[in-house]
Design an enzyme around this catalytic site. Sequence first.
Site, short mmCIF file in Angstrom:
data_model
loop_
_atom_site.label_atom_id
_atom_site.label_comp_id
_atom_site.label_asym_id
_atom_site.label_seq_id
_atom_site.Cartn_x
_atom_site.Cartn_y
_atom_site.Cartn_z
N LYS A 148 0.95 -1.41 0.01
CA LYS A 148 0.33 0.02 -0.05
C LYS A 148 0.69 1.32 -0.13
CE LYS A 148 -3.82 2.22 2.64
NZ LYS A 148 -4.89 2.55 3.66
N LYS B 17 -2.61 -1.70 -4.03
CA LYS B 17 -3.49 -0.39 -3.75
C LYS B 17 -2.58 0.46 -3.33
CE LYS B 17 -6.19 1.79 -0.58
NZ LYS B 17 -6.30 1.93 0.64
C1 PBG Z 1 -7.60 3.40 5.62
C2 PBG Z 1 -7.62 3.18 3.67
C3 PBG Z 1 -7.79 4.22 2.62
C4 PBG Z 1 -8.65 3.63 1.63
C5 PBG Z 1 -8.48 2.36 1.98
N1 PBG Z 1 -8.50 2.22 3.35
C6 PBG Z 1 -7.27 5.01 2.90
C7 PBG Z 1 -5.95 5.88 3.44
O1 PBG Z 1 -5.35 5.04 3.81
O2 PBG Z 1 -5.97 6.98 3.27
C8 PBG Z 1 -8.33 3.75 0.35
C9 PBG Z 1 -9.33 3.35 -0.56
C10 PBG Z 1 -9.32 4.74 -1.88
O3 PBG Z 1 -8.43 5.53 -1.96
O4 PBG Z 1 -10.51 4.12 -2.24
N2 PBG Z 1 -6.51 3.63 6.14
ZN ZN Z 2 -5.82 3.97 7.65
#
Ligand code: PBG
Ligand code: ZN
Length: 323
Positions: A192, A245
Amino acid sequence: MFNRTRRLRSSQTMRNLVKNIDFSLDNLIYPLFIEEGENIKVEIPSMKEQYRISIDRLEEELLELKDLGIKSILLFGIPKVKDLVGSEGYNDKGIVQEAIRFIKSKFPDFLVVTDVCLCEYTSHGHCGILRGEELLNDETLKLLQKVALSHAKAGADIVAPSDMMDGRIKAIRETLDENGFINLPIMAYSVKYASAYYGPFRDAADSAPAFGDRKTYQMDFRNSKDYLIEVENDILEGADIIMVKPGMPYLDVVKGVADAISNPVAIYNVSGEYSMVKAASENGWIDEEKIVMENMYAMRRAGADIIITYHAKDIAKWIKRGV
Ligand code: PBG
Ligand code: ZN
């Protein structure tokens, strides 16, 4: 003499005969934002046709999803109250826990995945607990264990930790096993990146960090090697499904992961990717249906088994209509 590759493109039937990438609703997961409160169904300004919905309005949404043939959903919670330690995230009567119970009582066939993180529940918007401005890893693990366990007890089918703390998969697996949830899978947000593509999501979930950014825990997109370490760690710690992601800008990474492991690979086609497509198609600059489907095939071709996407309902409608 040259090779006539066009021979196999001569008709739709010929092209269908030789294509080797399939696409099905079975492989899609649709994200839902559940907000604490009554009679809420509010469109998210930066994410056209996506809503924050309260539990009392969830039934109509679930009926629609069922009718469209969408089988799996990913839940995010928006609590009324946030605090320094994100306690609503592991409240057994919290918004996501209640939503899971509601869904499982009315529509037991949905496969319910839950996002395990604290940023939607902390007043400072970071994914864990802080000392000053430092995010504390091991202290946060204890809270993530509580979040995952409360989702499991409420009836979640898969838990998906997205916090990016080190050791969270091991910690969560141990807690689940100790409490009898030995067969509950973990879908790890293993790879991520610290990404501007999450911008619209943070509007939707009201989870933008109050100071700083997430770069000390989410990954640096300027590195092409460290992702395999993350994947190895999570598999060794007990992850069942590995997620990458964001999606579209990271297909090289998806391919690298898919080639390296035998676990299922998921890709998160995130909010910013969705919003860009929606905005361009609203302006008539692109053909939404064609672009979305091309993107879906691109993600499958890179090696994604599972696609998490806000486009799922539109795709289901197009498939119903027969594209
Ligand atoms: C929470 C989370 C996020 C997303 C999924 N889980 C936001 C982040 O990490 O700031 C992003 C999902 C999206 O942008 O569609 N940690
Ligand atoms: Zn988070």
